[in-house]
Write an enzyme that holds these catalytic residues in place. Structure first.
Site, PDB file in Angstrom:
ATOM      1  N   ILE A  13       0.852  -1.196   0.000  1.00  0.00           N
ATOM      2  CA  ILE A  13       0.000   0.000   0.000  1.00  0.00           C
ATOM      3  C   ILE A  13       0.881   1.237   0.000  1.00  0.00           C
ATOM      4  O   ILE A  13       0.765   2.101   0.850  1.00  0.00           O
ATOM      5  CB  ILE A  13      -0.904   0.007   1.253  1.00  0.00           C
ATOM      6  CG1 ILE A  13      -1.579  -1.341   1.422  1.00  0.00           C
ATOM      7  CG2 ILE A  13      -1.967   1.117   1.112  1.00  0.00           C
ATOM      8  CD1 ILE A  13      -2.188  -1.503   2.804  1.00  0.00           C
ATOM      9  N   HIS A  14       1.806   1.304  -0.916  1.00  0.00           N
ATOM     10  CA  HIS A  14       2.752   2.421  -0.954  1.00  0.00           C
ATOM     11  C   HIS A  14       1.985   3.739  -1.060  1.00  0.00           C
ATOM     12  O   HIS A  14       1.947   4.391  -2.101  1.00  0.00           O
ATOM     13  CB  HIS A  14       3.671   2.267  -2.166  1.00  0.00           C
ATOM     14  CG  HIS A  14       5.077   2.644  -1.849  1.00  0.00           C
ATOM     15  ND1 HIS A  14       5.487   3.952  -1.773  1.00  0.00           N
ATOM     16  CD2 HIS A  14       6.157   1.876  -1.558  1.00  0.00           C
ATOM     17  CE1 HIS A  14       6.776   3.962  -1.466  1.00  0.00           C
ATOM     18  NE2 HIS A  14       7.214   2.720  -1.322  1.00  0.00           N
TER      19      HIS A  14
END
Length: 19
Positions: A13-14
């Site tokens: 989930i950058h």
């Protein structure tokens, strides 16, 4: 908090860069 961000980024989930 930094560690948490790193974990989140590693999960895929950058959303935010590691500050």
């Amino acid at each position: 908090a930094i560690k948490v961000f790193h974990i989140v980024a590693e999960t895929g989930i950058h959303a935010r860069p590691a500050t």
